[in-house]
Design a protein around this motif. Sequence first.
Motif, PDB file in Angstrom:
ATOM      1  N   TYR A   5       0.847  -1.191   0.000  1.00 41.47           N
ATOM      2  CA  TYR A   5       0.000   0.000   0.000  1.00 41.47           C
ATOM      3  C   TYR A   5       0.883   1.242   0.000  1.00 41.47           C
ATOM      4  O   TYR A   5       2.012   1.226   0.484  1.00 41.47           O
ATOM      5  N   LYS A   6       0.345   2.339  -0.548  1.00 40.56           N
ATOM      6  CA  LYS A   6       1.022   3.627  -0.462  1.00 40.56           C
ATOM      7  C   LYS A   6       1.010   4.094   0.999  1.00 40.56           C
ATOM      8  O   LYS A   6      -0.009   4.002   1.677  1.00 40.56           O
ATOM      9  N   GLN A   7       2.154   4.611   1.457  1.00 40.64           N
ATOM     10  CA  GLN A   7       2.329   4.929   2.869  1.00 40.64           C
ATOM     11  C   GLN A   7       2.231   6.440   3.136  1.00 40.64           C
ATOM     12  O   GLN A   7       2.754   7.249   2.367  1.00 40.64           O
ATOM     13  N   LEU A   8       1.593   6.781   4.267  1.00 37.03           N
ATOM     14  CA  LEU A   8       1.561   8.155   4.763  1.00 37.03           C
ATOM     15  C   LEU A   8       2.386   8.178   6.050  1.00 37.03           C
ATOM     16  O   LEU A   8       2.016   7.559   7.042  1.00 37.03           O
ATOM     17  N   ILE A   9       3.529   8.900   6.023  1.00 37.29           N
ATOM     18  CA  ILE A   9       4.516   8.779   7.089  1.00 37.29           C
ATOM     19  C   ILE A   9       4.908  10.168   7.620  1.00 37.29           C
ATOM     20  O   ILE A   9       5.708  10.867   6.987  1.00 37.29           O
ATOM     21  N   PRO A  10       4.363  10.596   8.752  1.00 34.26           N
ATOM     22  CA  PRO A  10       4.845  11.837   9.368  1.00 34.26           C
ATOM     23  C   PRO A  10       6.314  11.704   9.754  1.00 34.26           C
ATOM     24  O   PRO A  10       6.837  10.592   9.859  1.00 34.26           O
ATOM     25  N   SER A  11       6.967  12.838   9.985  1.00 34.45           N
ATOM     26  CA  SER A  11       8.391  12.801  10.319  1.00 34.45           C
ATOM     27  C   SER A  11       8.696  13.741  11.477  1.00 34.45           C
ATOM     28  O   SER A  11       7.998  14.734  11.697  1.00 34.45           O
ATOM     29  N   ILE A  12       9.744  13.392  12.206  1.00 32.60           N
ATOM     30  CA  ILE A  12      10.237  14.227  13.296  1.00 32.60           C
ATOM     31  C   ILE A  12      11.724  14.464  13.048  1.00 32.60           C
ATOM     32  O   ILE A  12      12.479  13.522  12.796  1.00 32.60           O
ATOM     33  N   TYR A  13      12.145  15.736  13.120  1.00 27.10           N
ATOM     34  CA  TYR A  13      13.541  16.099  12.927  1.00 27.10           C
ATOM     35  C   TYR A  13      14.103  16.533  14.279  1.00 27.10           C
ATOM     36  O   TYR A  13      13.672  17.542  14.851  1.00 27.10           O
ATOM     37  N   LEU A  14      15.039  15.748  14.821  1.00 26.15           N
ATOM     38  CA  LEU A  14      15.568  15.989  16.165  1.00 26.15           C
ATOM     39  C   LEU A  14      16.812  16.870  16.116  1.00 26.15           C
ATOM     40  O   LEU A  14      17.793  16.538  15.460  1.00 26.15           O
ATOM     41  N   LEU A  15      16.754  17.991  16.833  1.00 27.62           N
ATOM     42  CA  LEU A  15      17.907  18.881  16.948  1.00 27.62           C
ATOM     43  C   LEU A  15      17.946  19.417  18.378  1.00 27.62           C
ATOM     44  O   LEU A  15      16.986  20.035  18.845  1.00 27.62           O
ATOM     45  N   ASP A  16      19.040  19.151  19.089  1.00 29.70           N
ATOM     46  CA  ASP A  16      19.198  19.629  20.471  1.00 29.70           C
ATOM     47  C   ASP A  16      18.002  19.249  21.345  1.00 29.70           C
ATOM     48  O   ASP A  16      17.428  20.092  22.043  1.00 29.70           O
ATOM     49  N   HIS A  17      17.608  17.991  21.286  1.00 23.32           N
ATOM     50  CA  HIS A  17      16.529  17.419  22.098  1.00 23.32           C
ATOM     51  C   HIS A  17      15.135  17.883  21.684  1.00 23.32           C
ATOM     52  O   HIS A  17      14.156  17.492  22.310  1.00 23.32           O
ATOM     53  N   LYS A  18      15.024  18.698  20.650  1.00 28.59           N
ATOM     54  CA  LYS A  18      13.730  19.246  20.257  1.00 28.59           C
ATOM     55  C   LYS A  18      13.388  18.811  18.839  1.00 28.59           C
ATOM     56  O   LYS A  18      14.249  18.360  18.084  1.00 28.59           O
ATOM     57  N   ASP A  25      15.131  23.816   7.751  1.00 30.10           N
ATOM     58  CA  ASP A  25      14.473  24.856   8.547  1.00 30.10           C
ATOM     59  C   ASP A  25      14.451  24.388   9.996  1.00 30.10           C
ATOM     60  O   ASP A  25      13.704  23.486  10.359  1.00 30.10           O
ATOM     61  N   HIS A  26      15.261  25.004  10.842  1.00 31.15           N
ATOM     62  CA  HIS A  26      15.440  24.538  12.207  1.00 31.15           C
ATOM     63  C   HIS A  26      14.573  25.278  13.214  1.00 31.15           C
ATOM     64  O   HIS A  26      14.893  25.335  14.401  1.00 31.15           O
ATOM     65  N   GLU A  27      13.470  25.823  12.760  1.00 32.07           N
ATOM     66  CA  GLU A  27      12.496  26.424  13.673  1.00 32.07           C
ATOM     67  C   GLU A  27      11.911  25.323  14.567  1.00 32.07           C
ATOM     68  O   GLU A  27      11.455  24.282  14.078  1.00 32.07           O
ATOM     69  N   VAL A  28      11.918  25.543  15.879  1.00 33.96           N
ATOM     70  CA  VAL A  28      11.418  24.546  16.819  1.00 33.96           C
ATOM     71  C   VAL A  28       9.892  24.487  16.733  1.00 33.96           C
ATOM     72  O   VAL A  28       9.211  25.502  16.832  1.00 33.96           O
ATOM     73  N   ILE A  29       9.373  23.259  16.532  1.00 37.34           N
ATOM     74  CA  ILE A  29       7.917  23.094  16.503  1.00 37.34           C
ATOM     75  C   ILE A  29       7.410  22.328  17.719  1.00 37.34           C
ATOM     76  O   ILE A  29       6.221  22.324  18.004  1.00 37.34           O
ATOM     77  N   SER A  30       8.329  21.673  18.454  1.00 43.20           N
ATOM     78  CA  SER A  30       7.924  20.959  19.668  1.00 43.20           C
ATOM     79  C   SER A  30       9.102  20.806  20.604  1.00 43.20           C
ATOM     80  O   SER A  30      10.174  20.364  20.192  1.00 43.20           O
ATOM     81  N   ALA A  35       5.911  13.598  22.803  1.00 42.06           N
ATOM     82  CA  ALA A  35       4.507  14.020  22.760  1.00 42.06           C
ATOM     83  C   ALA A  35       4.070  14.251  21.318  1.00 42.06           C
ATOM     84  O   ALA A  35       2.936  13.912  20.937  1.00 42.06           O
ATOM     85  N   LEU A  36       4.955  14.823  20.509  1.00 40.76           N
ATOM     86  CA  LEU A  36       4.630  15.040  19.096  1.00 40.76           C
ATOM     87  C   LEU A  36       4.428  13.708  18.389  1.00 40.76           C
ATOM     88  O   LEU A  36       3.504  13.560  17.577  1.00 40.76           O
ATOM     89  N   ALA A  37       5.275  12.730  18.700  1.00 44.92           N
ATOM     90  CA  ALA A  37       5.135  11.400  18.102  1.00 44.92           C
ATOM     91  C   ALA A  37       3.779  10.796  18.452  1.00 44.92           C
ATOM     92  O   ALA A  37       3.137  10.168  17.606  1.00 44.92           O
ATOM     93  N   CYS A  38       3.336  10.986  19.683  1.00 46.20           N
ATOM     94  CA  CYS A  38       2.035  10.454  20.098  1.00 46.20           C
ATOM     95  C   CYS A  38       0.899  11.140  19.342  1.00 46.20           C
ATOM     96  O   CYS A  38      -0.123  10.516  19.046  1.00 46.20           O
ATOM     97  N   GLU A  39       1.067  12.413  19.013  1.00 47.13           N
ATOM     98  CA  GLU A  39       0.059  13.104  18.194  1.00 47.13           C
ATOM     99  C   GLU A  39       0.005  12.498  16.794  1.00 47.13           C
ATOM    100  O   GLU A  39      -1.069  12.355  16.210  1.00 47.13           O
ATOM    101  N   TYR A  40       1.163  12.170  16.242  1.00 48.45           N
ATOM    102  CA  TYR A  40       1.217  11.563  14.916  1.00 48.45           C
ATOM    103  C   TYR A  40       0.699  10.128  14.917  1.00 48.45           C
ATOM    104  O   TYR A  40       0.288   9.599  13.882  1.00 48.45           O
ATOM    105  N   ASN A  41       0.739   9.485  16.085  1.00 53.20           N
ATOM    106  CA  ASN A  41       0.314   8.089  16.218  1.00 53.20           C
ATOM    107  C   ASN A  41      -1.212   8.025  16.339  1.00 53.20           C
ATOM    108  O   ASN A  41      -1.773   7.569  17.319  1.00 53.20           O
ATOM    109  N   THR A  42      -1.881   8.496  15.308  1.00 53.29           N
ATOM    110  CA  THR A  42      -3.334   8.685  15.368  1.00 53.29           C
ATOM    111  C   THR A  42      -4.138   7.461  14.977  1.00 53.29           C
ATOM    112  O   THR A  42      -5.322   7.389  15.218  1.00 53.29           O
TER     113      THR A  42
END
Length: 434
Positions: A5-18, A25-30, A35-42
């Motif tokens: 099946y075609k996959q829908l895969i969110p991503s998390i980019y880890l920089l300095d624990h965030k 683009d290293h703007e902090v989003i979480s 906790a962000l991973a749990c939001e993606y784990n829908t």
Amino acid sequence: MNMQYKQLIPSIYLLDHKAVRSLTDHEVISEDPEALACEYNTGFADALMIFDLSDDDAMQEAHNDIIRAVCASVRIPVIGAGRVRRLEDVKKLLYAGCAMAALNLSHESNAALAGEAAARFGADKIAGCYSDPAQVSAHAESLRGNISLLIEVKREGEGTKAPADGVPVPVIREIGESECVKEVLKDDRVNGVTGPGVNRRAARLEQIREKLDAAGISVYMRRAQYPWSAFKKGPDGLVPVVVQEDSTDQVLMVAYMNQEAYERTVRTGRMTYWSRSRQELWVKGLTSGHLQFVHSLTADCDMDTILARVDQVGAACHTGSHSCFFNGILSEEGTETFDPGKVLQRDYETIVERRDNPKEGSYTNYLFDKGLDKMLKKLGEESAEIIIAAKNPNPNEIVYEIADYLYHMMVVMAQKDLTWEDVTKELARRQKKE
């Protein structure tokens, strides 16, 4: 990962624990990647990609701890990528719980590392990240048979490139926030999308999946074998549901479903019930975080009761108990069923009791008095005894040696404050990732 099946895969980019917005683009989003991973784990994401953007070994170790916590918190497969340049990096990601480790193919040495990693862990555990198809083509022979997934990573200001044809494996494409998921997935060579373009739509993956399905794009859709009309309902139009934890077989609770709850459970993969007291639909754990994810739904012979086997997050009972069934009424003595797990647990509890309350003449206390080095020496000796026994024709001998080994292993566990729950949780996690 089910790549048919075609996959829908969110991503998390880890920089300095965030978690930051993207590779470039290293703007902090979480502040809290777990906790962000749990939001993606829908229930609508097929997997999760984690890119480690650390630039030294100390930060990489810290990020590995975050990745381990994420893997323990989500039920979808996790692909670890980023600073993977040594076999030890691959091992740490896989031992942290990642379903796959992705090698950065811009480093030429990683083509050779792919073969070494595949031989050690299996090609199904190894992926390759590339931004230029030439990175794949140049090492096609080295990579063929040693990786099972390619991940195309976009660079700032670059358009998407055709997936590399040199290695016949599925390709996951990182997409930007403005790119159209449907248009990208129409490409037969693309088996999934990840990156900021999926993250931005994470709250709408259910609707996106339905639209892709309607457009004839092959995505995984949960479908029940029986419609609601096949069930025999009670006078109130409801069907009782017995809920059992899949990893332990423990009965957790009993609840009820109406048609909407049943169909929503099937569609979302999260247990949803009808509250008879509140007269409303409720998703189990939506406010508490103690969600129940569907493992299987089975109807009884009369089609008037449903058995739900679930992956339980946290406690099932509103009292905080893991199960709602804890008020003992009657228990006949001498009727206990033999359970190997309970035998090991009782032995372990006895060892801990000796550790905390020494008994004169106890061999267990002798080991604790001598310390870890003596314990490990005995563990090594017992391991060697198993090998010797396995070469002998009498099968009973190896049974005795394994029992001795398990005892000495539990002494080491008690010394290091590890429990059977720690070990079995890890085994259960590995089963879920298969």
